[in-house]
Design an enzyme around this catalytic site. Structure first.
Site, PDB file in Angstrom:
ATOM      1  N   ARG A 286       0.833  -1.197   0.000  1.00  0.00           N
ATOM      2  CA  ARG A 286       0.000   0.000   0.000  1.00  0.00           C
ATOM      3  C   ARG A 286       0.867   1.246   0.000  1.00  0.00           C
ATOM      4  NH1 ARG A 286      -4.390   1.566   4.688  1.00  0.00           N
ATOM      5  NH2 ARG A 286      -2.482   1.737   5.908  1.00  0.00           N
TER       6      ARG A 286
ATOM      7  N   THR B 144      -0.957   7.632  -1.053  1.00  0.00           N
ATOM      8  CA  THR B 144      -2.265   7.543  -1.711  1.00  0.00           C
ATOM      9  C   THR B 144      -3.159   6.458  -1.130  1.00  0.00           C
ATOM     10  OG1 THR B 144      -1.499   5.930  -3.358  1.00  0.00           O
ATOM     11  CG2 THR B 144      -1.167   8.272  -3.865  1.00  0.00           C
TER      12      THR B 144
ATOM     13  N   ASP C  40      -0.227  -2.640  12.995  1.00  0.00           N
ATOM     14  CA  ASP C  40       0.218  -3.194  11.721  1.00  0.00           C
ATOM     15  C   ASP C  40       0.400  -4.695  11.885  1.00  0.00           C
ATOM     16  OD1 ASP C  40       2.066  -4.167   9.634  1.00  0.00           O
ATOM     17  OD2 ASP C  40       2.150  -2.053   9.033  1.00  0.00           O
TER      18      ASP C  40
ATOM     19  N   ASP D 271       3.832  -6.292  10.643  1.00  0.00           N
ATOM     20  CA  ASP D 271       4.944  -5.994  11.529  1.00  0.00           C
ATOM     21  C   ASP D 271       4.872  -6.805  12.824  1.00  0.00           C
ATOM     22  OD1 ASP D 271       6.219  -4.215   9.849  1.00  0.00           O
ATOM     23  OD2 ASP D 271       5.244  -2.455  10.686  1.00  0.00           O
TER      24      ASP D 271
END
Length: 208
Positions: free
Chosen positions: A103, A107, A199, A202
């Protein structure tokens, strides 16, 4: 419209709480994600089609049931990998393909970097696995890719979803069933699910 299923089970809720905690270490986070994947697989398989097969037991011949379609698990790299082993514990015959997406942090748009699929995937039930359904961009892009190669039976499987992601995926692919362990409150200004679990990639792999 396809199904939207929040898999509501006490063990899933308990394990989801474990992975939401910021102090949960990588080992326990990974283990809980796998376990949730396994528990969710049981519910997802509830409507898998069956067919008759004649077999012979030690006593006699008999007509019994077996899965009518092969199953393919497609994790979106890299976070989707965390759920694959758990699902395969319940469906060990499932084959596994991969879609690599990242990603753009500016944006929030997804970009492909890898795709590898088993042969004859078009005729299989495809479980598209990504723990976080945030904006929905990655799941939509993955469904686009799977439909390009002829897949007709796609089910999205995740841990935590934002209402925005659910709506986006339903609007883009109204024929794709959505299975999640929770629909959370919202997305924040950075595109993360609130309250979410951070996340997931992660935390699974200890990269932050």
């Amino acid at each position: 419209m396809a199904k939207l299923v929040v898999v509501d089970h006490p063990l899933i809720k308990h394990k989801l709480t474990n992975i939401r905690k910021k102090e949960t270490n990588t080992k326990d986070f990974y283990a809980n994600v796998q376990e949730i994947g396994s528990l969710m697989a049981y519910e997802i398989a509830r409507d898998f089609p069956l067919q008759d097969i004649e077999i012979e037991t030690p006593i006699c011949k008999t007509v019994q049931k077996e899965l009518a379609k092969k199953i393919v698990i497609i994790p979106i790299l890299r976070a989707g990998l965390g759920m694959v082993d758990g699902i395969r514990q319940m469906i060990p015959s499932a084959k596994v393909g991969f879609i690599g997406l990242y990603r753009d942090e500016e944006t929030l748009k997804p970009h492909y970097y890898y795709a590898k699929f088993p042969k004859e995937i078009a005729d299989c039930i495809v479980l598209l696995v990504d723990p976080m359904l945030a904006t929905g961009g990655s799941a939509i892009a993955a469904c686009d890719k799977l439909k390009e190669i002829g897949c007709k039976h796609i089910k999205y499987v995740g841990l935590v979803a934002a209402p925005e992601g659910v709506n986006a995926l339903q609007n883009a692919h109204p024929d794709v069933d959505i299975y999640t362990a929770s629909i959370d409150e919202k997305l924040n200004e950075s595109g993360y699910i609130v309250p979410g679990l951070g996340d997931c990639g992660d935390r699974l792999f200890g990269t932050k």
